[in-house]
Write an enzyme that holds these catalytic residues in place. Structure first.
Site, PDB file in Angstrom:
ATOM      1  N   ARG A 152      42.520  51.508  61.347  1.00  7.89           N
ATOM      2  CA  ARG A 152      41.324  50.521  61.757  1.00  7.89           C
ATOM      3  C   ARG A 152      40.073  50.931  60.742  1.00  7.89           C
ATOM      4  NH1 ARG A 152      43.032  52.958  66.283  1.00  7.89           N
ATOM      5  NH2 ARG A 152      44.157  51.253  67.656  1.00  7.89           N
ATOM      6  N   LYS A 188      33.421  41.574  51.334  1.00  6.35           N
ATOM      7  CA  LYS A 188      34.498  40.483  51.887  1.00  6.35           C
ATOM      8  C   LYS A 188      35.900  41.030  51.261  1.00  6.35           C
ATOM      9  CE  LYS A 188      31.920  36.220  52.386  1.00  6.35           C
ATOM     10  NZ  LYS A 188      32.234  34.948  51.992  1.00  6.35           N
ATOM     11  N   GLU A 205      30.583  32.864  37.232  1.00  2.00           N
ATOM     12  CA  GLU A 205      29.909  33.322  38.461  1.00  2.00           C
ATOM     13  C   GLU A 205      28.570  34.006  38.320  1.00  2.00           C
ATOM     14  OE1 GLU A 205      31.130  32.746  41.553  1.00  2.00           O
ATOM     15  OE2 GLU A 205      33.287  32.325  41.376  1.00  2.00           O
ATOM     16  N   LYS A 234      23.335  39.220  44.017  1.00  2.00           N
ATOM     17  CA  LYS A 234      24.516  39.275  45.050  1.00  2.00           C
ATOM     18  C   LYS A 234      24.057  40.169  45.998  1.00  2.00           C
ATOM     19  CE  LYS A 234      28.813  38.759  46.729  1.00  2.00           C
ATOM     20  NZ  LYS A 234      30.266  38.492  46.620  1.00  2.00           N
ATOM     21  N   GLU A 265      27.556  36.286  56.344  1.00  2.12           N
ATOM     22  CA  GLU A 265      27.491  34.891  56.070  1.00  2.12           C
ATOM     23  C   GLU A 265      27.452  33.962  57.122  1.00  2.12           C
ATOM     24  OE1 GLU A 265      30.464  33.552  53.185  1.00  2.12           O
ATOM     25  OE2 GLU A 265      29.735  31.404  53.385  1.00  2.12           O
ATOM     26  N   ARG A 299      24.031  33.759  52.533  1.00  3.17           N
ATOM     27  CA  ARG A 299      25.087  34.157  51.777  1.00  3.17           C
ATOM     28  C   ARG A 299      25.957  32.864  51.387  1.00  3.17           C
ATOM     29  NH1 ARG A 299      28.910  39.486  52.362  1.00  3.17           N
ATOM     30  NH2 ARG A 299      30.348  39.228  50.679  1.00  3.17           N
ATOM     31  N   ASN A 327      28.129  29.891  47.266  1.00  4.40           N
ATOM     32  CA  ASN A 327      28.976  28.912  47.195  1.00  4.40           C
ATOM     33  C   ASN A 327      28.635  27.823  46.194  1.00  4.40           C
ATOM     34  OD1 ASN A 327      31.002  30.108  48.671  1.00  4.40           O
ATOM     35  ND2 ASN A 327      30.174  29.097  50.728  1.00  4.40           N
ATOM     36  N   HIS A 333      31.060  25.629  44.414  1.00  2.00           N
ATOM     37  CA  HIS A 333      32.504  25.892  44.785  1.00  2.00           C
ATOM     38  C   HIS A 333      32.951  24.822  45.472  1.00  2.00           C
ATOM     39  CE1 HIS A 333      31.579  29.945  42.998  1.00  2.00           C
ATOM     40  NE2 HIS A 333      32.735  30.473  43.762  1.00  2.00           N
ATOM     41  N   HIS A 390      36.335  24.235  44.234  1.00  6.36           N
ATOM     42  CA  HIS A 390      37.502  24.419  44.684  1.00  6.36           C
ATOM     43  C   HIS A 390      38.397  23.297  44.699  1.00  6.36           C
ATOM     44  CE1 HIS A 390      35.727  28.126  47.471  1.00  6.36           C
ATOM     45  NE2 HIS A 390      36.468  28.576  46.363  1.00  6.36           N
ATOM     46  N   HIS A 428      39.560  29.767  38.303  1.00  8.61           N
ATOM     47  CA  HIS A 428      38.691  29.689  39.241  1.00  8.61           C
ATOM     48  C   HIS A 428      37.211  29.375  38.675  1.00  8.61           C
ATOM     49  CE1 HIS A 428      36.581  30.504  43.073  1.00  8.61           C
ATOM     50  NE2 HIS A 428      35.608  31.078  42.478  1.00  8.61           N
TER      51      HIS A 428
HETATM   52  P1  NAD Z   1      42.356  38.543  39.198  1.00  9.28           P
HETATM   53  O1  NAD Z   1      42.281  39.606  39.682  1.00  9.28           O
HETATM   54  O2  NAD Z   1      43.592  37.802  39.306  1.00  9.28           O
HETATM   55  O3  NAD Z   1      42.687  38.945  37.436  1.00  9.28           O
HETATM   56  C1  NAD Z   1      42.898  37.740  36.600  1.00  9.28           C
HETATM   57  C2  NAD Z   1      43.965  38.391  35.521  1.00  9.28           C
HETATM   58  O4  NAD Z   1      43.192  39.257  34.512  1.00  9.28           O
HETATM   59  C3  NAD Z   1      45.221  39.028  36.285  1.00  9.28           C
HETATM   60  O5  NAD Z   1      46.524  38.593  35.523  1.00  9.28           O
HETATM   61  C4  NAD Z   1      44.763  40.499  35.771  1.00  9.28           C
HETATM   62  O6  NAD Z   1      46.007  41.481  35.589  1.00  9.28           O
HETATM   63  C5  NAD Z   1      44.051  40.488  34.674  1.00  9.28           C
HETATM   64  N1  NAD Z   1      43.351  41.794  34.435  1.00  9.28           N
HETATM   65  C6  NAD Z   1      42.253  42.159  34.999  1.00  9.28           C
HETATM   66  N2  NAD Z   1      41.546  43.084  34.327  1.00  9.28           N
HETATM   67  C7  NAD Z   1      42.216  43.012  33.151  1.00  9.28           C
HETATM   68  C8  NAD Z   1      41.617  43.481  32.074  1.00  9.28           C
HETATM   69  N3  NAD Z   1      40.500  44.584  31.887  1.00  9.28           N
HETATM   70  N4  NAD Z   1      42.189  43.414  30.893  1.00  9.28           N
HETATM   71  C9  NAD Z   1      43.115  42.477  30.875  1.00  9.28           C
HETATM   72  N5  NAD Z   1      43.473  41.729  31.773  1.00  9.28           N
HETATM   73  C10 NAD Z   1      42.827  41.990  32.991  1.00  9.28           C
HETATM   74  O7  NAD Z   1      41.382  37.577  38.809  1.00  9.28           O
HETATM   75  P2  NAD Z   1      39.495  37.905  39.133  1.00  9.28           P
HETATM   76  O8  NAD Z   1      39.282  36.632  38.575  1.00  9.28           O
HETATM   77  O9  NAD Z   1      39.123  39.247  38.875  1.00  9.28           O
HETATM   78  O10 NAD Z   1      39.479  37.729  40.959  1.00  9.28           O
HETATM   79  C11 NAD Z   1      39.869  36.786  41.539  1.00  9.28           C
HETATM   80  C12 NAD Z   1      39.996  36.750  43.103  1.00  9.28           C
HETATM   81  O11 NAD Z   1      38.813  37.286  43.464  1.00  9.28           O
HETATM   82  C13 NAD Z   1      40.631  35.700  43.748  1.00  9.28           C
HETATM   83  O12 NAD Z   1      41.595  36.250  44.585  1.00  9.28           O
HETATM   84  C14 NAD Z   1      39.387  35.479  44.641  1.00  9.28           C
HETATM   85  O13 NAD Z   1      39.678  34.962  46.033  1.00  9.28           O
HETATM   86  C15 NAD Z   1      38.687  36.691  44.759  1.00  9.28           C
HETATM   87  N6  NAD Z   1      37.238  36.636  44.863  1.00  9.28           N
HETATM   88  C16 NAD Z   1      36.478  37.476  45.945  1.00  9.28           C
HETATM   89  C17 NAD Z   1      35.340  37.459  46.268  1.00  9.28           C
HETATM   90  C18 NAD Z   1      34.866  38.424  47.461  1.00  9.28           C
HETATM   91  O14 NAD Z   1      33.680  38.169  47.665  1.00  9.28           O
HETATM   92  N7  NAD Z   1      35.650  39.388  48.044  1.00  9.28           N
HETATM   93  C19 NAD Z   1      34.451  36.651  45.667  1.00  9.28           C
HETATM   94  C20 NAD Z   1      34.838  35.993  44.762  1.00  9.28           C
HETATM   95  C21 NAD Z   1      36.415  35.999  44.268  1.00  9.28           C
HETATM   96 ZN    ZN Z   2      33.866  32.027  43.059  1.00 14.24          ZN
END
Ligand code: NAD
Ligand code: ZN
Length: 361
Positions: A120, A141, A183, A225, A235, A239, A243, A246, A250, A263
């Site tokens: 939990r 999140k 972003e 942020k 949210e 918050r 978006n 987005h 999306h 993305h």
């Molecule tokens: P990701 O985590 O998928 O990483 C993208 C690619 O980069 C992967 O192949 C990874 O292996 C590679 N990588 C990561 N760090 C690296 C580095 N230093 N050097 C070389 N390669 C590297 O993508 P992301 O864009 O970081 O995150 C996207 C995710 O974040 C989505 O799942 C999205 O839903 C989520 N997200 C969450 C929130 C939140 O508030 N929790 C907000 C925005 C996005």
């Molecule tokens: Zn985003």
């Protein structure tokens, strides 16, 4: 550099800079109770590149386990989630053990949700390694994907700390660099006009997104942020401003096939759409064509959405969880730094889409 994020029941530091990860011992020492074990959930591609750098900084007096997960988005599956929990049980983690998320937003979302669900909820620390993760690692999140919807299974769970080591960022591909930086641009649009000016002046191509300039942008983005999360952790209000870009973004991301258009690249298209919508709906005065051509010059695929018909895009937007009865909820701008939420009708959206198309010619 340190930004403090305050939420209802947790206040935590976000340390930003080269070697931020070296502060981990200090951060652990400041926790009310010393963690009994550390459990690192690492993106396997990130581990191959930077695993040793993190390993060297972990305090030798606390036992640690490492668990690899597939690189990127495929980590956010039920199967990987279950494997993580099994490994955590086998490692006999208790309530005072600490999870460390080591990777981009995907690994952070997964590891955060593992920490939120195990017994939990146990503490965790984010060690984000992408530019995008300046956004995702802050705010609490966490989620995995369901075959019927992205991020549909998750929890709010704030980290103990975020160690944002910028020395991990140069190994990102140009596509990931652009994607994450979108972003940052978003944060500037919703909160800081001067920051937006700085970005437009300093960045002419993807390669310019680096060094001290990038670090300053990331810090400002995290401050923006953090302020929004402080006001609205769960949210129910402001918050939603995060978006911006987005809703249409999306749709472009989904229609293109996830990963084809990253993305943030899709969000860049979405910001152009939202700016034209703001011009249409409330007379925003902003030179949108110049912004669009700047984005294009930096390498963003600004026309990615125009490969699809309006009807296709509209169908996906109304499927989105932000849609209510035919209208689509959008974040628009009254002016730069002044966002608001509004519902747009199909007719309005179609007019705007036609305008976006005309301007792109
Ligand atoms: P990701 O985590 O998928 O990483 C993208 C690619 O980069 C992967 O192949 C990874 O292996 C590679 N990588 C990561 N760090 C690296 C580095 N230093 N050097 C070389 N390669 C590297 O993508 P992301 O864009 O970081 O995150 C996207 C995710 O974040 C989505 O799942 C999205 O839903 C989520 N997200 C969450 C929130 C939140 O508030 N929790 C907000 C925005 C996005
Ligand atoms: Zn985003």
């Amino acid at each position: 550099n340190c930004v403090t994020v305050e939420t209802a029941n947790k206040t935590y530091p976000v340390l930003i800079g080269e070697n931020a990860v070296q502060e981990i011992s200090t951060v652990l020492a400041q926790m009310p109770k010393q963690p009994t074990r550390l459990f690192v959930i690492a993106d396997e591609a990130v581990y191959a590149l930077h695993g040793d750098a993190l390993k060297r900084t972990l305090p030798p007096n606390i036992p640690s386990d490492w668990h690899m997960v597939p690189a990127g988005e495929s980590a956010k599956s039920f199967q990987v989630f279950e494997q993580c929990l099994s490994a955590m049980l086998e490692a006999a983690l208790d309530r005072h053990s600490l999870v460390i998320a080591f990777g981009g937003g995907a690994c952070g979302d997964l590891a955060g949700f593992c920490a939120a669900s195990y017994m939990r909820g146990i503490p965790f620390i984010q060690v984000p390694t992408t530019i995008l993760a300046h956004d995702s690692a802050v705010g609490g999140k966490t989620a995995i994907n369901h075959p019927l919807g992205k991020n549909m299974i998750g929890a709010f769970h704030q980290p103990e700390a975020v160690l944002y080591d910028t020395s991990f960022l140069p190994s990102l591909s140009p596509k990931e660099t652009r994607s994450g930086f979108a972003e940052v641009i978003k944060h500037a649009f919703i909160a800081d006009e001067a920051m937006l000016q700085d970005i437009l002046q300093n960045v002419q191509e993807t390669a310019d997104i680096n060094g001290a300039f990038l670090e300053t942008c990331l810090q400002k983005g995290i401050e923006i942020k953090g302020a929004i999360v402080k006001e609205d952790e769960k949210e129910t209000g402001v918050r939603a401003f995060l978006n911006f870009g987005h809703t249409y973004g999306h749709a472009v991301e989904a229609l293109s096939g996830y990963g084809k258009v990253a993305h943030g690249e899709a969000v860049a298209c979405g910001m152009i759409f939202a700016l034209y919508a703001s011009e249409y709906k409330n007379g925003l005065t902003y030179d949108i064509p110049s912004f669009a051509s700047w984005l294009k010059g930096v390498g963003y695929p600004v026309e990615a959405g125009l490969r699809f018909s309006f009807e296709e895009v509209y169908q996906v937007m109304t499927r989105d969880k932000k849609a209510y009865g035919g209208t689509v909820r959008f974040v628009l701008l009254n002016s730069i730094g002044e966002p608001y939420v509004t519902d747009m009708t199909k007719e309005e959206l179609q007019k705007i889409e036609e305008h976006v198309r005309k301007e792109a010619d």
